[in-house]
Design a protein around this motif. Sequence first.
Motif, mmCIF file in Angstrom:
data_model
loop_
_atom_site.group_PDB
_atom_site.id
_atom_site.type_symbol
_atom_site.label_atom_id
_atom_site.label_comp_id
_atom_site.label_asym_id
_atom_site.label_seq_id
_atom_site.Cartn_x
_atom_site.Cartn_y
_atom_site.Cartn_z
ATOM 1 N N ASP A 64 0.832 -0.985 -0.030
ATOM 2 C CA ASP A 64 0.170 -0.007 0.059
ATOM 3 C C ASP A 64 0.729 1.396 0.372
ATOM 4 O O ASP A 64 2.500 1.034 0.051
ATOM 5 C CB ASP A 64 -1.080 0.084 1.263
ATOM 6 N N SER A 114 0.813 3.544 2.206
ATOM 7 C CA SER A 114 1.635 3.656 3.959
ATOM 8 C C SER A 114 2.709 2.458 3.935
ATOM 9 O O SER A 114 3.355 2.891 4.722
ATOM 10 C CB SER A 114 -0.147 2.962 4.216
ATOM 11 N N SER A 162 -6.536 -2.086 0.671
ATOM 12 C CA SER A 162 -6.026 -0.710 -0.071
ATOM 13 C C SER A 162 -7.647 0.466 -1.033
ATOM 14 O O SER A 162 -6.326 1.596 -0.350
ATOM 15 C CB SER A 162 -4.606 -1.207 -0.636
ATOM 16 N N ASN A 164 -7.964 3.664 0.840
ATOM 17 C CA ASN A 164 -6.851 5.725 -0.060
ATOM 18 C C ASN A 164 -8.516 5.996 -0.299
ATOM 19 O O ASN A 164 -8.693 7.495 -0.471
ATOM 20 C CB ASN A 164 -6.242 5.241 -0.577
#
Length: 466
Positions: A171, A173, A182, A186
């Motif tokens: 991801d 992150s 994901s 987001n």
Amino acid sequence: IKTKQFNDTEMAKKIKKTASEIIAELHKRPMRTYVSLFSSAGVGCFGFKQNGYECIATCELLNERLNVQRANNKCRLDSGYICGDMTKEDTKNRLFEEIQRWHDEFNIQDVDVVFATPPCQGMSTANCKKTDQEQVRNSLVVEAIRVIRDVNPKVFIFENVRSFMKTTCTDISGVDMPIKESIFSNLSENYYIYYKVLNFKDYGVPSSRPRTIVVGTRRDLRNVSPLNIFPCKEREITLRESIGHLNPLGYAQRDAQDPFHFARVYDAYMEEWIAPLHEGQSAFENPDHLKPYKFDKDGNRVTLKGAEMGNKFRRLRWDSPCSCIATRNDQLASNDTIHPRDNRVLSIRELMILMTIPQNFKWSQNDDQLTPEGAEEYLSLILSEEGIIFACKKEILCSKIFAYTTIRDSGGFFSFASLCSVEKLMDSGEYIIYKGMFTDLSLDAQDKIIKYIFRLEREMLKEANK
């Protein structure tokens, strides 16, 4: 939407317009735009072009594939053809600059659709040779998520293999998680998101193609939800209906009228393996002396092993949709590639029809000069440049689906399905909710209301299908 489905209905009477007038209004719309990511040869999003959408930018790693898109005049501006790696900042910056150019020159305030078909080899069940690097490729979907987050289009669409949402990616992150997680983590703050695994043969496409379709619609849009963008089911179309009108072809024979309809050559000794086959039968069901074989290093004949699914060297059936079209559709040994009547694999023209690629689609700038005599040499050149077969290896999806999707929206993304839902809500006294008057409600309350609306829409779509 077929006009005859809605003529003289109670709905048409309520809104005091005929179905023909409604559909005519759908076509009176301002310029509609889209961006295509991981676009390959442009087959997957050709339906948008067919329905008058303007392609702001199309991003693809290989220039040979972009050349196919250029041959079809996909972009109005040459700068819209962006060749590059989507993981690189330079490529993304060129994309953002192109969107800004359309904002400045054409007064486009919002991109209508971002359409993404990230590489699927690492997720596909057809890929039995996955490597440790596949997660890197799977994570290309995250680059599309970044673009969607930054561009903030009205609608986004992902198209990919059946297992798409369950596949692990890295991801934004930096944490490994399923692609579904994901996408939602987001994008769900700004988008209503719905996904479904569809088989395109249930939607008017004459070949089986199980795919995951993910649709997100921006939360500030009125009268639109992911559900009313999904297509309605249609009856199955058989091989006989779709390609039965084409001329039969013998070994290495060419159609004198159609350069794309010719029998692709294979080793002549293999013909005895497939000649006796009935529809749906595999050469591995033959008597031992007619089963596929090879010779080992000592010259001994060794019978080949059949596939677990029994679909190698198998003849297709006339009265069923075509099986899922594989990358190596030029090989007798591949999955379900043998014509239902002729002793050959399917021709390029037949494949185009089965994938709903229209006859006016061009594979190069020179298609208009193509003759049956020069077709094989010409196509072998394109094949070597990852053209007609390999450019489509991840996007042998069917443009009809996306033609259907795009034709159903109008100037305000107000589809006939939405109209039905609004009427239903008006009858229940809840029209103000549907119009998006959520200012005093929490996100949780909004989500509950939208789910209620989705359920109503699902009921109305079922009625429309009937």
